[in-house]
Scaffold this motif. Structure first.
Motif, PDB file in Angstrom:
ATOM      1  N   ILE A  17       0.757  -1.218  -0.036  1.00 40.75           N
ATOM      2  CA  ILE A  17       0.011  -0.010   0.116  1.00 40.75           C
ATOM      3  C   ILE A  17       1.015   1.419  -0.063  1.00 40.75           C
ATOM      4  CG2 ILE A  17      -1.662   1.490   1.241  1.00 40.75           C
ATOM      5  CD1 ILE A  17      -2.924  -1.185   2.450  1.00 40.75           C
ATOM      6  N   ARG A  18       1.784   1.327   0.924  1.00 38.98           N
ATOM      7  CA  ARG A  18       2.692   2.491   0.984  1.00 38.98           C
ATOM      8  C   ARG A  18       3.581   2.694  -0.353  1.00 38.98           C
ATOM      9  NH1 ARG A  18       4.663   0.601   6.889  1.00 38.98           N
ATOM     10  NH2 ARG A  18       3.141   1.899   7.939  1.00 38.98           N
ATOM     11  N   TYR A  19       3.914   1.563  -1.189  1.00 33.18           N
ATOM     12  CA  TYR A  19       4.730   1.508  -2.481  1.00 33.18           C
ATOM     13  C   TYR A  19       3.769   2.252  -3.366  1.00 33.18           C
ATOM     14  CZ  TYR A  19       6.604  -0.013  -6.805  1.00 33.18           C
ATOM     15  OH  TYR A  19       6.912  -0.299  -8.026  1.00 33.18           O
ATOM     16  N   TYR A  20       2.290   1.848  -3.360  1.00 31.98           N
ATOM     17  CA  TYR A  20       1.582   2.383  -4.461  1.00 31.98           C
ATOM     18  C   TYR A  20       1.284   3.888  -4.249  1.00 31.98           C
ATOM     19  CZ  TYR A  20       0.359  -2.553  -6.033  1.00 31.98           C
ATOM     20  OH  TYR A  20       0.289  -3.750  -6.458  1.00 31.98           O
ATOM     21  N   GLU A  21       1.188   3.962  -2.902  1.00 30.20           N
ATOM     22  CA  GLU A  21       1.079   5.526  -2.708  1.00 30.20           C
ATOM     23  C   GLU A  21       2.394   6.363  -3.189  1.00 30.20           C
ATOM     24  OE1 GLU A  21       0.638   6.862   1.385  1.00 30.20           O
ATOM     25  OE2 GLU A  21      -1.022   5.042   1.654  1.00 30.20           O
ATOM     26  N   ARG A  22       3.640   5.792  -2.777  1.00 26.62           N
ATOM     27  CA  ARG A  22       4.630   6.432  -3.527  1.00 26.62           C
ATOM     28  C   ARG A  22       4.757   6.580  -4.978  1.00 26.62           C
ATOM     29  NH1 ARG A  22       7.267   3.083   0.199  1.00 26.62           N
ATOM     30  NH2 ARG A  22       8.099   1.688  -1.300  1.00 26.62           N
ATOM     31  N   ILE A  23       4.449   5.700  -5.518  1.00 31.51           N
ATOM     32  CA  ILE A  23       4.517   5.718  -7.217  1.00 31.51           C
ATOM     33  C   ILE A  23       3.236   6.314  -7.774  1.00 31.51           C
ATOM     34  CG2 ILE A  23       6.038   3.582  -7.366  1.00 31.51           C
ATOM     35  CD1 ILE A  23       3.900   1.953  -8.465  1.00 31.51           C
ATOM     36  N   GLY A  24       2.452   6.684  -6.723  1.00 24.04           N
ATOM     37  CA  GLY A  24       1.124   7.536  -7.245  1.00 24.04           C
ATOM     38  C   GLY A  24       0.116   6.796  -7.917  1.00 24.04           C
ATOM     39  N   LEU A  25       0.026   5.240  -7.739  1.00 21.96           N
ATOM     40  CA  LEU A  25      -1.227   4.538  -8.073  1.00 21.96           C
ATOM     41  C   LEU A  25      -2.232   4.738  -7.064  1.00 21.96           C
ATOM     42  CD1 LEU A  25       0.180   1.216  -9.217  1.00 21.96           C
ATOM     43  CD2 LEU A  25      -0.410   3.131 -10.548  1.00 21.96           C
ATOM     44  N   LEU A  26      -1.932   5.116  -5.826  1.00 21.89           N
ATOM     45  CA  LEU A  26      -2.955   5.250  -4.827  1.00 21.89           C
ATOM     46  C   LEU A  26      -2.499   6.611  -4.157  1.00 21.89           C
ATOM     47  CD1 LEU A  26      -5.171   3.604  -3.264  1.00 21.89           C
ATOM     48  CD2 LEU A  26      -3.459   2.815  -1.490  1.00 21.89           C
ATOM     49  N   PRO A  27      -3.674   7.562  -4.164  1.00 25.54           N
ATOM     50  CA  PRO A  27      -3.515   8.951  -3.719  1.00 25.54           C
ATOM     51  C   PRO A  27      -3.182   8.977  -2.365  1.00 25.54           C
ATOM     52  CG  PRO A  27      -5.809   8.859  -4.199  1.00 25.54           C
ATOM     53  CD  PRO A  27      -4.968   7.315  -4.780  1.00 25.54           C
ATOM     54  N   ALA A  28      -2.463   9.960  -1.880  1.00 30.66           N
ATOM     55  CA  ALA A  28      -2.003   9.984  -0.473  1.00 30.66           C
ATOM     56  C   ALA A  28      -3.332  10.393   0.598  1.00 30.66           C
ATOM     57  CB  ALA A  28      -0.953  10.909   0.070  1.00 30.66           C
ATOM     58  N   PRO A  29      -3.416   9.456   1.545  1.00 29.72           N
ATOM     59  CA  PRO A  29      -4.608   9.801   2.327  1.00 29.72           C
ATOM     60  C   PRO A  29      -4.517  11.019   2.979  1.00 29.72           C
ATOM     61  CG  PRO A  29      -3.209   8.149   3.300  1.00 29.72           C
ATOM     62  CD  PRO A  29      -2.491   8.513   1.963  1.00 29.72           C
ATOM     63  N   GLY A  30      -5.581  11.425   3.642  1.00 29.54           N
ATOM     64  CA  GLY A  30      -5.475  12.483   4.716  1.00 29.54           C
ATOM     65  C   GLY A  30      -4.900  11.813   5.989  1.00 29.54           C
ATOM     66  N   ARG A  31      -4.619  12.838   7.088  1.00 35.90           N
ATOM     67  CA  ARG A  31      -4.061  12.233   8.066  1.00 35.90           C
ATOM     68  C   ARG A  31      -5.090  12.708   9.295  1.00 35.90           C
ATOM     69  NH1 ARG A  31       1.130   9.571   8.068  1.00 35.90           N
ATOM     70  NH2 ARG A  31       2.130   9.825   6.138  1.00 35.90           N
ATOM     71  N   THR A  32      -5.070  11.790  10.614  1.00 33.01           N
ATOM     72  CA  THR A  32      -5.644  12.037  11.937  1.00 33.01           C
ATOM     73  C   THR A  32      -4.937  12.847  12.562  1.00 33.01           C
ATOM     74  OG1 THR A  32      -4.592  10.304  12.960  1.00 33.01           O
ATOM     75  CG2 THR A  32      -6.669   9.595  11.454  1.00 33.01           C
ATOM     76  N   ALA A  33      -5.661  13.385  13.525  1.00 30.19           N
ATOM     77  CA  ALA A  33      -4.911  14.349  14.542  1.00 30.19           C
ATOM     78  C   ALA A  33      -3.771  13.791  14.967  1.00 30.19           C
ATOM     79  CB  ALA A  33      -5.747  14.810  15.588  1.00 30.19           C
ATOM     80  N   ALA A  34      -3.659  12.330  14.998  1.00 30.50           N
ATOM     81  CA  ALA A  34      -2.375  11.532  15.859  1.00 30.50           C
ATOM     82  C   ALA A  34      -1.556  11.352  14.509  1.00 30.50           C
ATOM     83  CB  ALA A  34      -2.969  10.419  16.448  1.00 30.50           C
TER      84      ALA A  34
END
Length: 137
Positions: A17-34
């Motif tokens: 999942i992290r790899y797919y984010e890095r290469i742009g197949l999966l958009p970066a998600p938002g972040r929680t307060a934590a």
């Protein structure tokens, strides 16, 4: 949902999942307060698309192109058809190569008559391609 939940929901390894984010197949998600990644249904659907495409043997670049088409639903789908058709042709070529390989291995194994390694027909054929009947490479 957190990354572990997305991982379980889609059967995808967290590092993938992290790899797919890095290469742009999966958009970066938002972040929680934590500062945890927070994924939504769109992430799950997109990851399912990527996973299914990978299961069918599409390359990362082919998937990227298909996702680009999917992201613009008003575009014509000719490119998706071309990508899938080209991929099918490649799969059919691999099947033909594997069929030749299977047949040659079966023939080589069929020549085996036991005994000692010095007289082994399998070892002989593996050591000298001229013993093969087909260009299985």
């Amino acid at each position: 949902m957190k990354i572990g939940e997305l991982s379980r929901a889609t059967g995808t390894n967290i590092e993938t999942i992290r790899y797919y984010e890095r290469i742009g197949l999966l958009p970066a998600p938002g972040r929680t307060a934590a500062n945890y990644r927070s994924y939504g249904d769109a992430h799950r659907a997109r990851l399912a698309f990527v996973r299914h495409s990978r299961d069918l043997g599409f390359t990362i670049e082919e998937i990227r192109s298909l996702l680009d088409l999917s992201d613009d639903p008003t575009r014509e789908c000719d490119e998706a058809d071309r990508i899938a058709t080209r991929h099918l042709e490649q799969v059919e070529e691999k099947i033909a190569q594997l069929t030749l390989l299977r047949d040659e291995l079966a023939r080589i194994i069929g020549r085996c008559r036991g005994g000692i390694a010095a007289d082994c027909r399998v070892i002989e054929a593996l050591g000298d391609h001229s013993h093969c009947e087909s260009a299985h490479i």
